[in-house]
Design an enzyme around this catalytic site. Structure first.
Site, PDB file in Angstrom:
ATOM      1  N   LYS A 142      -3.242 -10.291  -8.298  1.00  0.00           N
ATOM      2  CA  LYS A 142      -4.604 -10.583  -7.822  1.00  0.00           C
ATOM      3  C   LYS A 142      -5.557  -9.467  -8.270  1.00  0.00           C
ATOM      4  O   LYS A 142      -5.135  -8.320  -8.443  1.00  0.00           O
ATOM      5  CB  LYS A 142      -4.605 -10.762  -6.300  1.00  0.00           C
ATOM      6  CG  LYS A 142      -4.532  -9.486  -5.554  1.00  0.00           C
ATOM      7  CD  LYS A 142      -4.877  -9.612  -4.090  1.00  0.00           C
ATOM      8  CE  LYS A 142      -4.801  -8.191  -3.572  1.00  0.00           C
ATOM      9  NZ  LYS A 142      -5.033  -7.896  -2.250  1.00  0.00           N
TER      10      LYS A 142
ATOM     11  N   LYS B 262       0.828  -1.211   0.000  1.00  0.00           N
ATOM     12  CA  LYS B 262       0.000   0.000   0.000  1.00  0.00           C
ATOM     13  C   LYS B 262       0.862   1.262   0.000  1.00  0.00           C
ATOM     14  O   LYS B 262       0.491   2.261  -0.614  1.00  0.00           O
ATOM     15  CB  LYS B 262      -0.963  -0.004   1.189  1.00  0.00           C
ATOM     16  CG  LYS B 262      -2.044  -1.051   0.986  1.00  0.00           C
ATOM     17  CD  LYS B 262      -3.125  -0.984   2.036  1.00  0.00           C
ATOM     18  CE  LYS B 262      -4.239  -1.960   1.679  1.00  0.00           C
ATOM     19  NZ  LYS B 262      -5.254  -2.052   2.708  1.00  0.00           N
TER      20      LYS B 262
ATOM     21  N   LYS C  19      -9.125  -3.493  -6.674  1.00  0.00           N
ATOM     22  CA  LYS C  19      -9.746  -2.223  -7.057  1.00  0.00           C
ATOM     23  C   LYS C  19      -8.700  -1.229  -7.549  1.00  0.00           C
ATOM     24  O   LYS C  19      -8.964  -0.408  -8.400  1.00  0.00           O
ATOM     25  CB  LYS C  19     -10.468  -1.618  -5.842  1.00  0.00           C
ATOM     26  CG  LYS C  19     -11.657  -2.424  -5.363  1.00  0.00           C
ATOM     27  CD  LYS C  19     -12.067  -2.026  -3.937  1.00  0.00           C
ATOM     28  CE  LYS C  19     -12.815  -3.142  -3.248  1.00  0.00           C
ATOM     29  NZ  LYS C  19     -13.008  -2.943  -1.816  1.00  0.00           N
TER      30      LYS C  19
HETATM   31  P1  TYM Z   1     -11.013  -5.453   0.900  1.00  0.00           P
HETATM   32  O1  TYM Z   1     -12.022  -4.350   0.917  1.00  0.00           O
HETATM   33  O2  TYM Z   1      -9.745  -5.236   0.164  1.00  0.00           O
HETATM   34  O3  TYM Z   1     -11.679  -6.772   0.324  1.00  0.00           O
HETATM   35  C1  TYM Z   1     -12.918  -7.291   0.807  1.00  0.00           C
HETATM   36  C2  TYM Z   1     -12.853  -8.814   0.815  1.00  0.00           C
HETATM   37  O4  TYM Z   1     -12.603  -9.315  -0.502  1.00  0.00           O
HETATM   38  C3  TYM Z   1     -11.487 -10.182  -0.475  1.00  0.00           C
HETATM   39  N1  TYM Z   1     -10.750 -10.069  -1.758  1.00  0.00           N
HETATM   40  C4  TYM Z   1     -10.402 -11.089  -2.546  1.00  0.00           C
HETATM   41  N2  TYM Z   1     -10.590 -12.423  -2.419  1.00  0.00           N
HETATM   42  C5  TYM Z   1     -10.116 -13.214  -3.416  1.00  0.00           C
HETATM   43  N3  TYM Z   1      -9.464 -12.748  -4.518  1.00  0.00           N
HETATM   44  C6  TYM Z   1      -9.243 -11.418  -4.672  1.00  0.00           C
HETATM   45  N4  TYM Z   1      -8.609 -10.980  -5.758  1.00  0.00           N
HETATM   46  C7  TYM Z   1      -9.719 -10.529  -3.662  1.00  0.00           C
HETATM   47  N5  TYM Z   1      -9.672  -9.186  -3.494  1.00  0.00           N
HETATM   48  C8  TYM Z   1     -10.303  -8.926  -2.318  1.00  0.00           C
HETATM   49  C9  TYM Z   1     -10.644  -9.720   0.697  1.00  0.00           C
HETATM   50  O5  TYM Z   1      -9.775 -10.735   1.155  1.00  0.00           O
HETATM   51  C10 TYM Z   1     -11.708  -9.360   1.704  1.00  0.00           C
HETATM   52  O6  TYM Z   1     -12.166 -10.515   2.378  1.00  0.00           O
HETATM   53  N6  TYM Z   1      -8.804  -5.148   5.418  1.00  0.00           N
HETATM   54  C11 TYM Z   1      -9.986  -5.626   4.698  1.00  0.00           C
HETATM   55  C12 TYM Z   1     -11.289  -5.098   5.251  1.00  0.00           C
HETATM   56  C13 TYM Z   1     -11.527  -5.316   6.715  1.00  0.00           C
HETATM   57  C14 TYM Z   1     -11.878  -6.530   7.351  1.00  0.00           C
HETATM   58  C15 TYM Z   1     -12.067  -6.197   8.713  1.00  0.00           C
HETATM   59  C16 TYM Z   1     -12.047  -7.843   6.902  1.00  0.00           C
HETATM   60  C17 TYM Z   1     -11.507  -4.347   7.670  1.00  0.00           C
HETATM   61  N7  TYM Z   1     -11.828  -4.880   8.850  1.00  0.00           N
HETATM   62  C18 TYM Z   1     -12.417  -7.177   9.643  1.00  0.00           C
HETATM   63  C19 TYM Z   1     -12.402  -8.811   7.846  1.00  0.00           C
HETATM   64  C20 TYM Z   1     -12.583  -8.477   9.183  1.00  0.00           C
HETATM   65  C21 TYM Z   1      -9.881  -5.201   3.251  1.00  0.00           C
HETATM   66  O7  TYM Z   1      -9.199  -4.255   2.909  1.00  0.00           O
HETATM   67  O8  TYM Z   1     -10.690  -5.906   2.395  1.00  0.00           O
END
Ligand code: TYM
Length: 326
Positions: free
Chosen positions: A191, A111, A194
């Site tokens: 991967k 990041k 966004k």
């Molecule tokens: P975020 O917003 O990047 O993504 C949301 C969820 O989607 C999953 N994900 C993927 N899974 C498979 N392949 C991909 N290419 C892919 N891109 C995204 C992520 O693993 C996630 O499950 N830090 C977290 C948000 C968060 C969170 C939490 C999650 C904040 N607090 C507490 C669980 C529990 C994040 O940035 O996810």
């Protein structure tokens, strides 16, 4: 009923990586668990979004989550900043987390590289707030994609430290993996994400998706339609693994190997199968967008329920650590 918790950032639109890696499990698990799902707007501040854009993104992501099948009658869906206890517990856990543990987080490096002009402290302490999100609801399971597993390891470490010092307070949260924990982007190299502009959006129309698929990489050794292909190395064939039934997949693999099926036809079949999933999600999304008052109601009810649960945990935490009389 056992508790689960998970979150998604309101940055950009949801894509099929989010859907397959997390949302599919959110929808499935709301049947058997007491589920708390959160739009993590405080986390998004690490990217300094434009205020109105952040407002819009929170709503769009909430719509995407609901349109994917999260049922607000079963699960508690809410916005992180509507529950101030997240920030309070975040600070308390900041004082429990060791710098050495945070230093190992690979997402901080990724990041920071993505926004070298704004390497704020929030980017570094981000996994602590994520730990607070989870343990505030004393959740023991967390459905996420593979990219979040390291953050969950840190969460368990912090929980062990807290419980060791103050007595058993939080369960150690375990990752729940989906069948697609790491969906690759259309570039086939990184991967789906966004920020990388390599995504298939959940709300895209069939035409928009097909336009992207046309330009997407396939088997690099297959230059002409008459070249025989190797489906196992083709990123498009991997997507078929998520959206296409076994019989059609066998047909596609055979056609690719014998050069009787071209890449464009293979992509058209994928676009059609993707549309079977995305079409109904897009329709439900449009209906939700047309009724903003309903969305406000859902998020207000979710926040009220989340605040009540969060306050129970915080009352215990404050007394354990000495901020209130025991
Ligand atoms: P975020 O917003 O990047 O993504 C949301 C969820 O989607 C999953 N994900 C993927 N899974 C498979 N392949 C991909 N290419 C892919 N891109 C995204 C992520 O693993 C996630 O499950 N830090 C977290 C948000 C968060 C969170 C939490 C999650 C904040 N607090 C507490 C669980 C529990 C994040 O940035 O996810």
């Amino acid at each position: 009923m056992a508790r689960i918790m998970s979150g998604v950032q309101p940055t950009g639109n949801l894509h099929i990586g989010n859907y397959l890696g997390a949302l599919v499990n959110w929808v499935r698990m709301q049947q058997q668990f007491d589920a708390f799902y959160c739009i993590v707007d405080l986390h998004a501040l690490t990217q300094r979004p434009e205020p109105l854009a952040l407002q819009r993104a929170v709503r769009e992501v909430a719509i995407g989550v609901l349109a994917s099948g999260v049922d607000p009658e079963r699960a508690t869906l809410f916005v992180q900043s509507h529950v101030p206890q997240h920030s309070e517990l975040g600070w308390i856990l900041t004082c429990m987390t060791q710098l050495g543990d945070l230093n190992r987080m690979t997402q901080f490096k990724d990041k920071s590289a993505a926004q070298p002009e704004n390497i704020n402290a929030g980017l570094f302490t981000y996994p602590i707030l994520q730990t607070a999100d989870i343990v505030l609801y004393r959740a023991d399971r967390v459905p996420v994609g593979e990219d979040q597993e390291q953050h969950l390891e840190l969460a368990r470490e912090t929980v062990r430290r807290f419980n060791g010092i103050y007595g058993e307070t939080f369960p150690e949260p375990q990752v729940v993996r989906s069948e697609a924990p790491r969906v690759m982007g259309l570039d086939g190299e990184t991967k789906m994400s966004k920020s990388r502009n390599n995504e298939i959006g959940l709300f895209e129309t069939a035409d928009e998706t097909m336009a992207k698929l046309r330009a997407a990489k396939t088997d690099p050794a297959r230059l002409r339609k008459s070249d025989k292909g190797t489906p196992e190395v083709c990123n498009i064939f991997k997507y078929h693994g998520f959206f296409t039934g076994q019989a059609q997949r066998d047909e596609i693999a055979a056609g690719c190997r014998s050069a009787t099926l071209g890449c464009v036809d293979c992509k058209k079949m994928l676009a059609a199968n993707l549309e079977q999933v995305k079409g109904p999600i897009r329709e439900r999304g449009a209906a939700l967008r047309a009724d903003p008052a309903r969305l406000d109601e859902i998020l207000a009810a979710g926040a009220a329920k989340a605040r009540a649960e969060a306050e129970k945990t915080m009352a215990l935490v404050r007394s354990r650590i000495g901020l209130r009389a025991p």
